[in-house]
Write an enzyme that holds these catalytic residues in place. Structure first.
Site, PDB file in Angstrom:
ATOM      1  N   CYS A  50       0.841  -1.190   0.000  1.00  0.00           N
ATOM      2  CA  CYS A  50       0.000   0.000   0.000  1.00  0.00           C
ATOM      3  C   CYS A  50       0.885   1.253   0.000  1.00  0.00           C
ATOM      4  CB  CYS A  50      -0.916   0.014   1.229  1.00  0.00           C
ATOM      5  SG  CYS A  50      -2.086   1.393   1.222  1.00  0.00           S
ATOM      6  N   ASP A  52       0.422   3.742   1.670  1.00  0.00           N
ATOM      7  CA  ASP A  52       0.377   4.331   3.016  1.00  0.00           C
ATOM      8  C   ASP A  52       1.786   4.594   3.554  1.00  0.00           C
ATOM      9  OD1 ASP A  52       0.137   4.514   5.983  1.00  0.00           O
ATOM     10  OD2 ASP A  52      -1.968   4.073   5.564  1.00  0.00           O
ATOM     11  N   ARG A  54       2.930   4.734   6.349  1.00  0.00           N
ATOM     12  CA  ARG A  54       3.336   4.007   7.561  1.00  0.00           C
ATOM     13  C   ARG A  54       3.821   2.589   7.284  1.00  0.00           C
ATOM     14  NH1 ARG A  54      -2.401   5.088  10.199  1.00  0.00           N
ATOM     15  NH2 ARG A  54      -2.893   4.517   8.041  1.00  0.00           N
ATOM     16  N   HIS A 106      -2.238  -3.909   5.050  1.00  0.00           N
ATOM     17  CA  HIS A 106      -2.072  -3.514   6.459  1.00  0.00           C
ATOM     18  C   HIS A 106      -3.432  -3.260   7.096  1.00  0.00           C
ATOM     19  CE1 HIS A 106      -2.772   0.917   5.880  1.00  0.00           C
ATOM     20  NE2 HIS A 106      -2.492   0.578   4.635  1.00  0.00           N
ATOM     21  N   CYS A 109      -6.254  -0.106   6.797  1.00  0.00           N
ATOM     22  CA  CYS A 109      -5.993   0.477   5.476  1.00  0.00           C
ATOM     23  C   CYS A 109      -7.160   1.387   5.062  1.00  0.00           C
ATOM     24  CB  CYS A 109      -5.807  -0.631   4.445  1.00  0.00           C
ATOM     25  SG  CYS A 109      -5.424  -0.001   2.788  1.00  0.00           S
TER      26      CYS A 109
END
Ligand code: CO
Length: 218
Positions: A50, A52, A54, A106, A109
């Site tokens: 992803c 993302d 993080r 994750h 998400c």
């Protein structure tokens, strides 16, 4: 959220300053570090993760430059209409000859959770609409989960498993399997504890893939 400790300009300059630090630390550890990387790459892993911020592939797996070939998009989707993804897949499988592909989702998400809802956010909805298809496919299991967070977490897992299967349906993956080992793994990362969970849906052949997706002439 933007980092409010710094002005926008300071925050941007921080990255370039950090880079100087990175270079000096790497050279202190190994004076030939960059010379070796400049000669070429032979990563053993393709990461489909992803976007993302993080979930940084190298950091959470303790790997270094040169070890993981990375593709990231919103909600770690495998889409055969995505030329960017196909180019990454082709290059990593056919040229670099990676032996592992890791699809890593994750928990928490935003893309998956948005797909579970009924709010139109904008363009991103078109991209994540196929996660609604994953939901529908597993609706009886998901609808039975009362807790919304738990239901979202399960959809995160099911979405990763679906993307592993999507990879197995791609002709160039099936062609690689004719001549060599290539394992496709499904993982989920926990944002709140940093732990990677192997969903044990590893696919290294066409096992479990319906015959209509199997190509006989490749
Ligand atoms: Co995400």
């Amino acid at each position: 959220m933007a980092n409010e400790k710094y002005t926008a300009e300071e925050n941007y300059q921080r990255l370039l300053a950090n880079n100087k630090q990175f270079v000096s630390e790497k050279l202190a550890e190994d004076p030939g570090f960059f010379d070796k990387l400049a000669e070429g790459q032979s990563p053993d892993f393709l990461w489909v993760g992803c976007s993302d911020s993080r979930v940084p592939a190298n950091q959470i797996t303790g790997t270094d430059s040169g070890e993981i070939f990375v593709h990231r998009n919103v909600a770690n989707l495998v889409d055969i209409n995505d030329m960017n993804f196909l180019a990454v897949l082709h290059y990593s499988v056919d040229v670099l000859k990676v032996r592992h592909i890791i699809v890593c989702g994750h928990y928490g998400c935003g893309g998956v959770l948005a797909a579970m809802g009924n709010t139109h956010i904008g363009t991103v909805n078109h991209w994540i609409s196929r996660i609604k298809d994953v939901y529908v496919k597993h609706a009886s299991e998901l609808d039975a989960i009362q807790d919304e967070t738990a239901r979202g977490s399960r959809l995160v897992e099911l979405n990763v498993m679906e993307q592993v299967r999507n990879l197995a349906k791609i002709p160039l993956v099936q062609r690689a399997w004719k001549s060599r080992e290539l394992s496709i793994h499904g993982w989920v990362y926990g944002l709140s504890d940093g732990i990677l969970h192997d969903l044990e849906c590893m696919q290294d052949d066409l096992d479990g893939i319906e015959s209509i997706y199997r190509y006989s002439n490749i």
